[in-house]
Scaffold this active site. Structure first.
Site, PDB file in Angstrom:
ATOM      1  N   ASP A  31      49.438  22.269  25.402  1.00  0.00           N
ATOM      2  CA  ASP A  31      50.552  21.898  26.287  1.00  0.00           C
ATOM      3  C   ASP A  31      51.256  20.674  25.672  1.00  0.00           C
ATOM      4  O   ASP A  31      50.627  19.631  25.462  1.00  0.00           O
ATOM      5  CB  ASP A  31      49.982  21.563  27.675  1.00  0.00           C
ATOM      6  CG  ASP A  31      51.075  21.210  28.677  1.00  0.00           C
ATOM      7  OD1 ASP A  31      52.255  21.110  28.276  1.00  0.00           O
ATOM      8  OD2 ASP A  31      50.734  21.017  29.865  1.00  0.00           O
ATOM      9  N   GLU A  81      44.423   0.036   4.794  1.00  0.00           N
ATOM     10  CA  GLU A  81      43.110   0.665   4.820  1.00  0.00           C
ATOM     11  C   GLU A  81      43.180   2.043   4.179  1.00  0.00           C
ATOM     12  O   GLU A  81      42.251   2.821   4.263  1.00  0.00           O
ATOM     13  CB  GLU A  81      42.548   0.733   6.234  1.00  0.00           C
ATOM     14  CG  GLU A  81      43.390   1.515   7.213  1.00  0.00           C
ATOM     15  CD  GLU A  81      42.672   1.694   8.536  1.00  0.00           C
ATOM     16  OE1 GLU A  81      41.625   2.340   8.531  1.00  0.00           O
ATOM     17  OE2 GLU A  81      43.186   1.194   9.557  1.00  0.00           O
ATOM     18  N   CYS A 113      42.909  -1.610  11.069  1.00  0.00           N
ATOM     19  CA  CYS A 113      44.300  -1.908  11.429  1.00  0.00           C
ATOM     20  C   CYS A 113      44.561  -3.396  11.621  1.00  0.00           C
ATOM     21  O   CYS A 113      45.706  -3.795  11.848  1.00  0.00           O
ATOM     22  CB  CYS A 113      44.670  -1.177  12.712  1.00  0.00           C
ATOM     23  SG  CYS A 113      44.489   0.591  12.579  1.00  0.00           S
ATOM     24  N   THR A 154      47.314  12.063  16.178  1.00  0.00           N
ATOM     25  CA  THR A 154      47.560  10.609  16.101  1.00  0.00           C
ATOM     26  C   THR A 154      47.677  10.152  14.650  1.00  0.00           C
ATOM     27  O   THR A 154      47.331   9.030  14.323  1.00  0.00           O
ATOM     28  CB  THR A 154      46.471   9.792  16.848  1.00  0.00           C
ATOM     29  OG1 THR A 154      45.200  10.026  16.207  1.00  0.00           O
ATOM     30  CG2 THR A 154      46.375  10.191  18.302  1.00  0.00           C
ATOM     31  N   SER A 203      36.269   4.631  20.537  1.00  0.00           N
ATOM     32  CA  SER A 203      37.284   3.752  19.939  1.00  0.00           C
ATOM     33  C   SER A 203      38.225   3.196  21.006  1.00  0.00           C
ATOM     34  O   SER A 203      38.611   2.024  20.949  1.00  0.00           O
ATOM     35  CB  SER A 203      38.063   4.480  18.840  1.00  0.00           C
ATOM     36  OG  SER A 203      38.982   5.413  19.368  1.00  0.00           O
ATOM     37  N   HIS A 235      48.721  -3.132  19.164  1.00  0.00           N
ATOM     38  CA  HIS A 235      48.486  -2.125  18.128  1.00  0.00           C
ATOM     39  C   HIS A 235      48.584  -0.758  18.818  1.00  0.00           C
ATOM     40  O   HIS A 235      47.974  -0.548  19.869  1.00  0.00           O
ATOM     41  CB  HIS A 235      47.094  -2.312  17.507  1.00  0.00           C
ATOM     42  CG  HIS A 235      46.636  -1.126  16.731  1.00  0.00           C
ATOM     43  ND1 HIS A 235      47.369  -0.618  15.685  1.00  0.00           N
ATOM     44  CD2 HIS A 235      45.549  -0.306  16.860  1.00  0.00           C
ATOM     45  CE1 HIS A 235      46.751   0.450  15.199  1.00  0.00           C
ATOM     46  NE2 HIS A 235      45.642   0.660  15.897  1.00  0.00           N
ATOM     47  N   LYS A 244      47.303   1.724  28.280  1.00  0.00           N
ATOM     48  CA  LYS A 244      45.891   1.617  28.690  1.00  0.00           C
ATOM     49  C   LYS A 244      45.412   0.170  28.538  1.00  0.00           C
ATOM     50  O   LYS A 244      44.743  -0.372  29.416  1.00  0.00           O
ATOM     51  CB  LYS A 244      45.006   2.476  27.777  1.00  0.00           C
ATOM     52  CG  LYS A 244      44.954   3.948  28.058  1.00  0.00           C
ATOM     53  CD  LYS A 244      43.933   4.576  27.089  1.00  0.00           C
ATOM     54  CE  LYS A 244      44.062   6.079  27.022  1.00  0.00           C
ATOM     55  NZ  LYS A 244      43.779   6.738  28.275  1.00  0.00           N
ATOM     56  N   ASN A 278      50.687   6.683  14.194  1.00  0.00           N
ATOM     57  CA  ASN A 278      49.848   5.549  13.803  1.00  0.00           C
ATOM     58  C   ASN A 278      50.150   5.163  12.360  1.00  0.00           C
ATOM     59  O   ASN A 278      50.157   6.017  11.472  1.00  0.00           O
ATOM     60  CB  ASN A 278      48.358   5.891  13.956  1.00  0.00           C
ATOM     61  CG  ASN A 278      47.478   4.638  13.957  1.00  0.00           C
ATOM     62  OD1 ASN A 278      47.959   3.527  13.742  1.00  0.00           O
ATOM     63  ND2 ASN A 278      46.194   4.818  14.215  1.00  0.00           N
ATOM     64  N   SER A 310      39.594  -1.184  14.134  1.00  0.00           N
ATOM     65  CA  SER A 310      38.284  -0.604  14.433  1.00  0.00           C
ATOM     66  C   SER A 310      37.208  -1.242  13.580  1.00  0.00           C
ATOM     67  O   SER A 310      37.449  -1.715  12.470  1.00  0.00           O
ATOM     68  CB  SER A 310      38.307   0.898  14.160  1.00  0.00           C
ATOM     69  OG  SER A 310      38.981   1.555  15.194  1.00  0.00           O
TER      70      SER A 310
HETATM   71  P1  HMG Z   1      41.701  14.125  23.140  1.00  0.00           P
HETATM   72  O1  HMG Z   1      40.320  14.561  23.406  1.00  0.00           O
HETATM   73  O2  HMG Z   1      42.571  15.098  22.453  1.00  0.00           O
HETATM   74  O3  HMG Z   1      42.542  13.805  24.365  1.00  0.00           O
HETATM   75  O4  HMG Z   1      41.597  12.737  22.327  1.00  0.00           O
HETATM   76  P2  HMG Z   1      42.225  13.747  25.928  1.00  0.00           P
HETATM   77  O5  HMG Z   1      41.723  15.053  26.401  1.00  0.00           O
HETATM   78  O6  HMG Z   1      41.454  12.519  26.252  1.00  0.00           O
HETATM   79  O7  HMG Z   1      43.732  13.579  26.399  1.00  0.00           O
HETATM   80  C1  HMG Z   1      44.474  12.459  26.041  1.00  0.00           C
HETATM   81  C2  HMG Z   1      45.296  12.060  27.255  1.00  0.00           C
HETATM   82  O8  HMG Z   1      46.247  13.095  27.515  1.00  0.00           O
HETATM   83  C3  HMG Z   1      44.460  11.917  28.525  1.00  0.00           C
HETATM   84  O9  HMG Z   1      45.010  10.845  29.276  1.00  0.00           O
HETATM   85  C4  HMG Z   1      44.698  13.218  29.248  1.00  0.00           C
HETATM   86  O10 HMG Z   1      44.535  13.136  30.660  1.00  0.00           O
HETATM   87  C5  HMG Z   1      46.123  13.502  28.876  1.00  0.00           C
HETATM   88  P3  HMG Z   1      44.047   9.626  29.747  1.00  0.00           P
HETATM   89  O11 HMG Z   1      42.972  10.222  30.557  1.00  0.00           O
HETATM   90  O12 HMG Z   1      43.504   9.050  28.462  1.00  0.00           O
HETATM   91  O13 HMG Z   1      44.973   8.717  30.456  1.00  0.00           O
HETATM   92  N1  HMG Z   1      46.461  14.936  28.948  1.00  0.00           N
HETATM   93  C6  HMG Z   1      47.619  15.401  29.446  1.00  0.00           C
HETATM   94  N2  HMG Z   1      48.688  14.761  29.951  1.00  0.00           N
HETATM   95  C7  HMG Z   1      49.735  15.555  30.361  1.00  0.00           C
HETATM   96  N3  HMG Z   1      49.725  16.900  30.281  1.00  0.00           N
HETATM   97  C8  HMG Z   1      48.671  17.572  29.776  1.00  0.00           C
HETATM   98  C9  HMG Z   1      47.555  16.819  29.331  1.00  0.00           C
HETATM   99  N4  HMG Z   1      46.368  17.139  28.771  1.00  0.00           N
HETATM  100  C10 HMG Z   1      45.704  15.973  28.547  1.00  0.00           C
HETATM  101  N5  HMG Z   1      48.682  18.908  29.705  1.00  0.00           N
HETATM  102  C11 HMG Z   1      42.053  10.621  21.367  1.00  0.00           C
HETATM  103  C12 HMG Z   1      42.481  11.625  22.416  1.00  0.00           C
HETATM  104  C13 HMG Z   1      42.962   9.419  21.425  1.00  0.00           C
HETATM  105  C14 HMG Z   1      40.616  10.184  21.626  1.00  0.00           C
HETATM  106  C15 HMG Z   1      42.156  11.300  19.985  1.00  0.00           C
HETATM  107  O14 HMG Z   1      43.503  11.589  19.687  1.00  0.00           O
HETATM  108  C16 HMG Z   1      41.578  10.480  18.840  1.00  0.00           C
HETATM  109  O15 HMG Z   1      40.393  10.520  18.564  1.00  0.00           O
HETATM  110  N6  HMG Z   1      42.464   9.679  18.115  1.00  0.00           N
HETATM  111  C17 HMG Z   1      42.015   8.843  17.004  1.00  0.00           C
HETATM  112  C18 HMG Z   1      41.335   7.568  17.465  1.00  0.00           C
HETATM  113  C19 HMG Z   1      42.284   6.606  18.155  1.00  0.00           C
HETATM  114  O16 HMG Z   1      43.477   6.662  18.009  1.00  0.00           O
HETATM  115  N7  HMG Z   1      41.692   5.638  18.893  1.00  0.00           N
HETATM  116  C20 HMG Z   1      42.466   4.623  19.561  1.00  0.00           C
HETATM  117  C21 HMG Z   1      41.726   3.303  19.711  1.00  0.00           C
HETATM  118  S1  HMG Z   1      40.991   2.740  18.177  1.00  0.00           S
HETATM  119  C22 HMG Z   1      42.334   2.121  17.254  1.00  0.00           C
HETATM  120  O17 HMG Z   1      43.386   1.944  17.760  1.00  0.00           O
HETATM  121  C23 HMG Z   1      42.092   1.858  15.804  1.00  0.00           C
HETATM  122  C24 HMG Z   1      42.689   2.860  14.845  1.00  0.00           C
HETATM  123  O18 HMG Z   1      44.090   2.671  14.745  1.00  0.00           O
HETATM  124  C25 HMG Z   1      41.999   2.767  13.476  1.00  0.00           C
HETATM  125  C26 HMG Z   1      41.987   1.399  12.782  1.00  0.00           C
HETATM  126  O19 HMG Z   1      41.772   0.362  13.373  1.00  0.00           O
HETATM  127  O20 HMG Z   1      42.117   1.435  11.554  1.00  0.00           O
HETATM  128  C27 HMG Z   1      42.471   4.292  15.328  1.00  0.00           C
END
Ligand code: HMG
Length: 390
Positions: A31, A81, A113, A154, A203, A235, A244, A278, A310
């Site tokens: 979706d 990185e 990051c 992402t 994360s 970030h 969030k 990102n 991270s």
């Molecule tokens: P996921 O399992 O695909 O997503 O992983 P989800 O099922 O948790 O859904 C995401 C959101 O969309 C949720 O909202 C859902 O409810 C919503 P939330 O509950 O979080 O508020 N959703 C919908 N909304 C509207 N219509 C729909 C629908 N379906 C679901 N139909 C995740 C998401 C971010 C975990 C994944 O993409 C991931 O692993 N990303 C990579 C890690 C990341 O970005 N982490 C962020 C924090 S760490 C960081 O920032 C450091 C980093 O940049 C690295 C560094 O430092 O170098 C990553």
């Protein structure tokens, strides 16, 4: 009176290609609203085969050197990185690409990051010791995850270059910083892997914890209260992460966070990340560029900055735009850089992804001319990366 130190100029770059999240969602049978409103992303930048973190860095830095002179920066601190070498600083390729003087200090920094913020603070230290110095910081990254994983949506790529100087023309940094570090395995990339290992939910949790602690440390050092800030740059691995984090921070201080109240302080910071994705080290500074370009007149109004990398390190700090800062901005160039990207469909995106991965495995290659950017990776020859400026 102590001299203000801060950001004197700022310029960004991104890739040749862009993939719309609507196309990704359609191909995956997901979706589209999950990407649009769930994670807050519309598109992500995708590198051409002849682009990498060096070409992005050079494209971001070149306008700054053109405006201030090649001889100005005494030091170039390159944060990434997604480096291209385990020993040689990526900055050294810039030395020849940008024709920098020999009497320049060049080094690469890494902490996920967060590293660009470390670079910023190191730059402030150098300028405090000698206010005549100007330091060029470049944050440059290509975020790639394994295909067909939740993290795939992402991805993204970009670079932000900024000049740190005394009596800055854009924003003065406040001296107080709130720090937080913890040994956590939320996201990491062992040397033998081209993509990170990530525990997405952990994360997000680690980011929120780090934000709360870094702010508490900032306050204990005499930093401003939350209601004093005109905007909050976080970030942004995806733009909903800023929402969030800010909700978590407000609630941790006993405040109620309505969507409208959050949007007032966050929406102007998300314009670039929403369509670039990102960009790891560059992401926070894209948020800063976004709020400077879209946040109205912020003269004298404090802007909060939350850097997260991270692993994990976070820093909460703040900057105050100075009188006349809007004349220094590159708003039109920034928009043009983003709008100039060529859309790719899902099939071509997958082809590019696999070709890019193959490139990372070594071997000689002459690369087709794809990017329209002023710098490109022309070949890999005898394990050497051959760049060209046009
Ligand atoms: P996921 O399992 O695909 O997503 O992983 P989800 O099922 O948790 O859904 C995401 C959101 O969309 C949720 O909202 C859902 O409810 C919503 P939330 O509950 O979080 O508020 N959703 C919908 N909304 C509207 N219509 C729909 C629908 N379906 C679901 N139909 C995740 C998401 C971010 C975990 C994944 O993409 C991931 O692993 N990303 C990579 C890690 C990341 O970005 N982490 C962020 C924090 S760490 C960081 O920032 C450091 C980093 O940049 C690295 C560094 O430092 O170098 C990553």
């Amino acid at each position: 009176m102590t001299t203000a130190i801060g950001i004197h100029d700022l310029s960004l770059a991104t890739t040749h290609y862009v993939l719309e999240h609507a196309a990704l969602a359609e191909a995956q049978g997901t979706d589209g609203a999950k990407y649009r409103s769930g994670i807050g992303q519309e598109a992500m930048s995708i590198p051409a085969l002849d682009e990498d973190i060096v070409t992005l860095a050079a494209s971001a830095a070149a306008p700054i050197l053109a405006r201030h002179g090649r001889a100005e920066p005494s030091t170039v601190l390159l944060a990434t990185e997604s480096g291209v070498d385990q020993s040689k600083s990526a900055g050294l390729y810039l030395h020849s690409l940008l024709d920098l003087p020999r009497c320049t200090r060049m080094v690469e920094l890494k902490q996920a990051c967060y590293a660009a913020t470390a670079a910023l603070q190191f730059a402030v230290g150098l300028v405090a010791r000698d206010p005549a110095q100007q330091i060029l910081v470049i944050a440059t990254d290509i975020a790639r995850y394994d295909l067909d994983t939740p993290a795939e949506a992402t991805q993204g790529a970009g670079a932000v270059a900024f000049l740190v100087a005394a009596d800055p023309a854009i924003a003065a940094l406040d001296p107080v910083s709130g720090l937080y570090s913890d040994d956590v395995n939320d996201f990491w990339r062992p040397n033998y892997r081209g993509t990170p290992i990530v525990d997405g939910k952990l994360s997000v949790h680690a980011y929120l914890t780090a934000t709360e602690h870094a702010f508490a440390h900032y306050r204990s050092g005499g930093g401003r209260d939350l209601d004093r800030f005109a905007a909050f740059c976080y970030h942004q691995p995806f733009t909903e992460m800023a929402y969030k984090a800010h909700r978590h921070l407000l609630e941790s201080q006993g405040e109620v966070a309505t969507r409208e109240a959050l949007a007032e302080k966050l929406a102007p910071t998300t314009h670039y990340n929403r369509v670039i994705g990102n960009s790891y080290t560059a992401s926070l500074y894209l948020a800063l560029a976004s709020v400077l370009d879209h946040g109205g007149d912020l003269t004298g109004k404090p802007v909060a900055m939350l850097s997260y990398g991270s692993g994990a390190v976070a820093e909460f700090f703040s900057a105050v735009p100075v009188p006349g800062y809007r004349r220094q901005l590159r708003t039109t160039d920034n928009r043009q850089t983003i709008d100039a990207r060529k859309p790719v469909g899902y099939h071509r995106y997958r082809e590019l992804y696999h070709a890019y991965s193959a490139l990372g495995k070594g071997g000689d290659r002459t690369l087709p001319v794809e990017t329209g950017a002023p710098f490109r990776l022309a070949a890999i020859d005898g394990h050497q990366r051959i760049y060209e400026a046009r």
